[in-house]
Motif scaffolding. Structure first.
Motif, PDB file in Angstrom:
ATOM      1  N   ASN A  58       0.833  -1.209   0.000  1.00 41.53           N
ATOM      2  CA  ASN A  58       0.000   0.000   0.000  1.00 41.53           C
ATOM      3  C   ASN A  58       0.863   1.253   0.000  1.00 41.53           C
ATOM      4  O   ASN A  58       1.695   1.414   0.876  1.00 41.53           O
ATOM      5  N   ALA A  59       0.646   2.124  -0.984  1.00 39.67           N
ATOM      6  CA  ALA A  59       1.398   3.364  -1.032  1.00 39.67           C
ATOM      7  C   ALA A  59       0.771   4.420  -0.132  1.00 39.67           C
ATOM      8  O   ALA A  59       1.410   5.394   0.206  1.00 39.67           O
ATOM      9  N   GLY A  60      -0.509   4.256   0.231  1.00 32.15           N
ATOM     10  CA  GLY A  60      -1.182   5.253   1.058  1.00 32.15           C
ATOM     11  C   GLY A  60      -1.683   6.392   0.188  1.00 32.15           C
ATOM     12  O   GLY A  60      -2.411   6.181  -0.771  1.00 32.15           O
ATOM     13  N   VAL A  61      -1.256   7.617   0.511  1.00 33.90           N
ATOM     14  CA  VAL A  61      -1.633   8.803  -0.256  1.00 33.90           C
ATOM     15  C   VAL A  61      -0.394   9.303  -0.996  1.00 33.90           C
ATOM     16  O   VAL A  61       0.637   9.534  -0.368  1.00 33.90           O
ATOM     17  N   THR A  62      -0.504   9.416  -2.300  1.00 33.32           N
ATOM     18  CA  THR A  62       0.607   9.906  -3.109  1.00 33.32           C
ATOM     19  C   THR A  62       0.237  11.234  -3.746  1.00 33.32           C
ATOM     20  O   THR A  62      -0.937  11.468  -4.083  1.00 33.32           O
ATOM     21  N   GLN A  63       1.238  12.098  -3.896  1.00 30.08           N
ATOM     22  CA  GLN A  63       1.034  13.420  -4.492  1.00 30.08           C
ATOM     23  C   GLN A  63       2.123  13.682  -5.528  1.00 30.08           C
ATOM     24  O   GLN A  63       3.281  13.329  -5.311  1.00 30.08           O
ATOM     25  N   THR A  64       1.727  14.303  -6.617  1.00 32.26           N
ATOM     26  CA  THR A  64       2.697  14.761  -7.611  1.00 32.26           C
ATOM     27  C   THR A  64       2.316  16.147  -8.087  1.00 32.26           C
ATOM     28  O   THR A  64       1.121  16.477  -8.170  1.00 32.26           O
ATOM     29  N   PRO A  65       3.308  17.021  -8.378  1.00 26.75           N
ATOM     30  CA  PRO A  65       4.739  16.800  -8.172  1.00 26.75           C
ATOM     31  C   PRO A  65       5.132  17.066  -6.719  1.00 26.75           C
ATOM     32  O   PRO A  65       4.304  17.478  -5.920  1.00 26.75           O
ATOM     33  N   LYS A  66       6.386  16.857  -6.368  1.00 29.12           N
ATOM     34  CA  LYS A  66       6.887  17.169  -5.023  1.00 29.12           C
ATOM     35  C   LYS A  66       7.258  18.656  -4.921  1.00 29.12           C
ATOM     36  O   LYS A  66       7.090  19.252  -3.864  1.00 29.12           O
ATOM     37  N   PHE A  67       7.774  19.208  -5.996  1.00 26.77           N
ATOM     38  CA  PHE A  67       8.173  20.617  -6.019  1.00 26.77           C
ATOM     39  C   PHE A  67       7.699  21.227  -7.337  1.00 26.77           C
ATOM     40  O   PHE A  67       7.661  20.536  -8.360  1.00 26.77           O
ATOM     41  N   GLN A  68       7.363  22.516  -7.309  1.00 27.73           N
ATOM     42  CA  GLN A  68       6.971  23.198  -8.536  1.00 27.73           C
ATOM     43  C   GLN A  68       7.220  24.688  -8.368  1.00 27.73           C
ATOM     44  O   GLN A  68       6.919  25.255  -7.313  1.00 27.73           O
ATOM     45  N   GLN A  74      -1.794  16.649  -8.373  1.00 30.43           N
ATOM     46  CA  GLN A  74      -2.469  15.355  -8.401  1.00 30.43           C
ATOM     47  C   GLN A  74      -2.372  14.657  -7.054  1.00 30.43           C
ATOM     48  O   GLN A  74      -1.363  14.771  -6.355  1.00 30.43           O
ATOM     49  N   CYS A  75      -3.420  13.938  -6.697  1.00 34.19           N
ATOM     50  CA  CYS A  75      -3.452  13.176  -5.456  1.00 34.19           C
ATOM     51  C   CYS A  75      -4.179  11.866  -5.707  1.00 34.19           C
ATOM     52  O   CYS A  75      -5.233  11.861  -6.373  1.00 34.19           O
ATOM     53  N   ALA A  76      -3.641  10.789  -5.161  1.00 33.18           N
ATOM     54  CA  ALA A  76      -4.301   9.492  -5.279  1.00 33.18           C
ATOM     55  C   ALA A  76      -4.125   8.718  -3.981  1.00 33.18           C
ATOM     56  O   ALA A  76      -3.097   8.834  -3.323  1.00 33.18           O
ATOM     57  N   GLN A  77      -5.159   7.930  -3.616  1.00 31.79           N
ATOM     58  CA  GLN A  77      -5.078   7.086  -2.421  1.00 31.79           C
ATOM     59  C   GLN A  77      -5.535   5.679  -2.781  1.00 31.79           C
ATOM     60  O   GLN A  77      -6.444   5.497  -3.593  1.00 31.79           O
ATOM     61  N   ASP A  78      -4.883   4.705  -2.124  1.00 39.12           N
ATOM     62  CA  ASP A  78      -5.193   3.304  -2.426  1.00 39.12           C
ATOM     63  C   ASP A  78      -5.814   2.593  -1.230  1.00 39.12           C
ATOM     64  O   ASP A  78      -5.706   1.365  -1.099  1.00 39.12           O
ATOM     65  N   MET A  79      -6.454   3.353  -0.335  1.00 33.14           N
ATOM     66  CA  MET A  79      -7.038   2.778   0.880  1.00 33.14           C
ATOM     67  C   MET A  79      -8.559   2.656   0.790  1.00 33.14           C
ATOM     68  O   MET A  79      -9.218   2.366   1.790  1.00 33.14           O
ATOM     69  N   ASN A  80      -9.115   2.913  -0.388  1.00 36.59           N
ATOM     70  CA  ASN A  80     -10.552   2.825  -0.611  1.00 36.59           C
ATOM     71  C   ASN A  80     -11.333   3.786   0.295  1.00 36.59           C
ATOM     72  O   ASN A  80     -12.458   3.497   0.714  1.00 36.59           O
ATOM     73  N   HIS A  81     -10.721   4.940   0.574  1.00 36.06           N
ATOM     74  CA  HIS A  81     -11.376   5.930   1.424  1.00 36.06           C
ATOM     75  C   HIS A  81     -12.429   6.716   0.661  1.00 36.06           C
ATOM     76  O   HIS A  81     -12.272   6.990  -0.532  1.00 36.06           O
ATOM     77  N   ASN A  82     -13.473   7.108   1.379  1.00 32.78           N
ATOM     78  CA  ASN A  82     -14.536   7.884   0.752  1.00 32.78           C
ATOM     79  C   ASN A  82     -14.203   9.373   0.681  1.00 32.78           C
ATOM     80  O   ASN A  82     -14.538  10.039  -0.289  1.00 32.78           O
ATOM     81  N   SER A  83     -13.587   9.905   1.729  1.00 35.91           N
ATOM     82  CA  SER A  83     -13.376  11.350   1.823  1.00 35.91           C
ATOM     83  C   SER A  83     -11.940  11.726   1.473  1.00 35.91           C
ATOM     84  O   SER A  83     -10.998  11.034   1.866  1.00 35.91           O
ATOM     85  N   MET A  84     -11.806  12.837   0.760  1.00 36.32           N
ATOM     86  CA  MET A  84     -10.481  13.347   0.409  1.00 36.32           C
ATOM     87  C   MET A  84     -10.451  14.852   0.617  1.00 36.32           C
ATOM     88  O   MET A  84     -11.490  15.525   0.501  1.00 36.32           O
ATOM     89  N   TYR A  85      -9.256  15.381   0.898  1.00 38.21           N
ATOM     90  CA  TYR A  85      -9.104  16.775   1.306  1.00 38.21           C
ATOM     91  C   TYR A  85      -7.870  17.400   0.655  1.00 38.21           C
ATOM     92  O   TYR A  85      -6.874  16.717   0.437  1.00 38.21           O
ATOM     93  N   SER A 125      -7.909  15.971  -7.623  1.00 40.84           N
ATOM     94  CA  SER A 125      -6.903  16.916  -8.116  1.00 40.84           C
ATOM     95  C   SER A 125      -7.271  18.343  -7.734  1.00 40.84           C
ATOM     96  O   SER A 125      -8.449  18.684  -7.561  1.00 40.84           O
ATOM     97  N   LEU A 126      -6.239  19.176  -7.615  1.00 41.73           N
ATOM     98  CA  LEU A 126      -6.393  20.593  -7.263  1.00 41.73           C
ATOM     99  C   LEU A 126      -5.793  21.423  -8.383  1.00 41.73           C
ATOM    100  O   LEU A 126      -4.644  21.215  -8.759  1.00 41.73           O
ATOM    101  N   ARG A 127      -6.564  22.369  -8.906  1.00 46.08           N
ATOM    102  CA  ARG A 127      -6.093  23.178 -10.026  1.00 46.08           C
ATOM    103  C   ARG A 127      -5.993  24.639  -9.637  1.00 46.08           C
ATOM    104  O   ARG A 127      -6.913  25.198  -9.016  1.00 46.08           O
ATOM    105  N   LEU A 128      -4.872  25.236 -10.018  1.00 43.76           N
ATOM    106  CA  LEU A 128      -4.682  26.681  -9.917  1.00 43.76           C
ATOM    107  C   LEU A 128      -4.788  27.223 -11.335  1.00 43.76           C
ATOM    108  O   LEU A 128      -3.956  26.917 -12.189  1.00 43.76           O
TER     109      LEU A 128
END
Lengths: 112, 111
Positions: A1-11, A22-33, A75-78
């Motif tokens: 399990n990777a848990g919660v992954t985010q890309t990129p690390k720096f920008q 970008q954000c992804a989770q592999d824990m089958n969670h319903n809520s994301m923040y 995902s979060l967009r600016l």
């Protein structure tokens, strides 16, 4: 399990540029923040998704948009970055309701 | 609006001594109070939490106390070790299950 992954690390962006975090989770969670963290201010909620197909504004939503692409991804967009959006951005997920929030490693964003 | 105040902002203690971090909250409907630890370059991680029907909870060297009447809760770390050095955040839930966060405490353990 990777848990919660985010890309990129720096920008680094110039004022007015756009980007998507970008954000992804592999824990089958319903809520994301999505949070932003600034020195001396703790964590402030930008947007959240209580379940797949829903999104809601948090404390500081101005200048941001989000997409809950599926149960795993949020995902979060600016659209037009501003220097005030220089911050560290964290994505988190939780099964539902109250309980442990699991955080990703963060994205450090600098807007010049 | 809903608010969580956390003190102190920086705490320096000798290794082996105890550390106490305090938080106060404003929303009387809050009933869930977690504490998170953030190490440098990482995301916060839950270390202990407490619900409003409990006054105290312990997990090895870590304990949390809650006073609902006074609307404050505290984190206690005993026998501090170098690996306890980090930033600690308290939070309180609101009626939408969202967390309202304190500003954080940088804990420094002196050898």
């Amino acid at each position: 399990n990777a848990g919660v992954t985010q890309t990129p690390k720096f920008q680094v962006l110039k004022t007015g540029q756009s980007m998507t975090l970008q954000c992804a989770q592999d824990m089958n969670h319903n809520s994301m923040y999505w949070y932003r963290q600034d020195p001396g201010m703790g964590l402030r909620l930008i947007y959240y998704s209580a379940s797949e197909g829903t999104t809601d504004k948090g404390e500081v939503p101005n200048g941001y948009n989000v997409s809950r692409l599926n149960k795993r991804e949020f995902s979060l967009r600016l659209e037009s970055a501003a220097p005030s959006q220089t911050s560290v951005y964290f994505c988190a997920s939780r099964e539902r309701g109250e309980g442990t929030q699991y955080f990703g490693p963060g994205t450090r964003l600098t807007v010049l | 609006g809903e608010n969580v105040e956390q003190h102190p902002s920086t705490l320096s203690v000798q290794e082996g001594d105890s550390a106490v971090i305090k938080c106060t909250y404003s929303d009387s409907a809050s009933n869930y109070f977690p504490w998170y630890k953030q190490e440098l370059g990482k995301g916060p991680q839950l270390i202990i939490d407490i619900r409003s029907n409990v006054g105290e909870k312990k997990d090895q060297r870590i304990a949390v106390t809650l006073n609902k009447t006074a609307k404050h809760f505290s984190l206690h770390i005993t026998e501090t070790q170098p690996e306890d050095s980090a930033v600690y955040f308290c939070a309180a839930s609101n009626s939408n299950y969202q967390l309202i966060w304190g500003a954080g405490t940088k804990l420094i353990i002196k050898p």
